[in-house]
Write a protein that holds these residues in place. Structure first.
Motif, PDB file in Angstrom:
ATOM      1  N   UNK A   3       0.738  -1.041   0.010  1.00 49.23           N
ATOM      2  CA  UNK A   3      -0.042   0.184  -0.014  1.00 49.23           C
ATOM      3  C   UNK A   3       0.762   1.196  -0.063  1.00 49.23           C
ATOM      4  N   UNK A   4       0.128   2.161  -0.710  1.00 49.23           N
ATOM      5  CA  UNK A   4       1.131   3.591  -0.754  1.00 49.23           C
ATOM      6  C   UNK A   4       1.415   4.015   0.725  1.00 49.23           C
ATOM      7  N   UNK A  14     -10.070  -1.408   2.404  1.00 55.33           N
ATOM      8  CA  UNK A  14      -8.920  -2.156   2.805  1.00 55.33           C
ATOM      9  C   UNK A  14      -9.396  -3.583   2.921  1.00 55.33           C
ATOM     10  N   UNK A  15     -10.693  -3.886   3.357  1.00 60.14           N
ATOM     11  CA  UNK A  15     -11.246  -5.131   3.425  1.00 60.14           C
ATOM     12  C   UNK A  15     -11.272  -5.713   2.008  1.00 60.14           C
ATOM     13  N   UNK A  16     -12.047  -4.899   1.113  1.00 62.31           N
ATOM     14  CA  UNK A  16     -12.084  -5.349  -0.301  1.00 62.31           C
ATOM     15  C   UNK A  16     -10.532  -5.629  -1.078  1.00 62.31           C
ATOM     16  N   UNK A  17      -9.456  -5.074  -0.614  1.00 61.97           N
ATOM     17  CA  UNK A  17      -8.214  -5.289  -1.212  1.00 61.97           C
ATOM     18  C   UNK A  17      -7.744  -6.476  -0.418  1.00 61.97           C
ATOM     19  N   UNK A  18      -8.091  -6.872   0.710  1.00 59.99           N
ATOM     20  CA  UNK A  18      -7.322  -8.142   1.342  1.00 59.99           C
ATOM     21  C   UNK A  18      -8.412  -9.265   1.356  1.00 59.99           C
ATOM     22  N   UNK A  46     -13.076   6.409  10.231  1.00 63.09           N
ATOM     23  CA  UNK A  46     -11.962   5.762  10.487  1.00 63.09           C
ATOM     24  C   UNK A  46     -10.994   5.785   9.063  1.00 63.09           C
ATOM     25  N   UNK A  47      -9.794   6.115   9.194  1.00 65.08           N
ATOM     26  CA  UNK A  47      -8.739   6.067   8.121  1.00 65.08           C
ATOM     27  C   UNK A  47      -7.641   5.271   8.584  1.00 65.08           C
ATOM     28  N   UNK A  48      -7.097   4.451   7.752  1.00 67.34           N
ATOM     29  CA  UNK A  48      -5.908   3.545   7.838  1.00 67.34           C
ATOM     30  C   UNK A  48      -4.730   3.912   6.893  1.00 67.34           C
TER      31      UNK A  48
END
Length: 70
Positions: A3-4, A14-18, A46-48
């Protein structure tokens, strides 16, 4: 998967990417395994950070490697 590092990601992205559920991401955040930021008051957003995601994935890979050895 990388991730950048300077980018902020939404929980759903994030959930979709993982390929996991949104609840899985929230559990990782609640347990302290995945660092996240809450923006705003009340429920907020919420941001990760990408750097936190890369660290989390690195820790997951280490855990998987240790499990294979044992």
């Amino acid at each position: 998967m990388q991730f950048e590092g300077s980018r902020m990601y939404r929980v759903k992205a994030v959930a979709e990417a993982l390929d996991v559920s949104v609840n899985t991401i929230y559990r990782a955040i609640d347990s302290g395994a995945l660092k996240a930021l809450k923006i705003g008051n009340g429920k907020g957003a919420v941001r990760i950070p990408g750097s936190a995601l890369n660290a989390y994935l690195g820790n997951c890979a280490l855990g998987a490697d240790e499990g294979a050895i044992a």
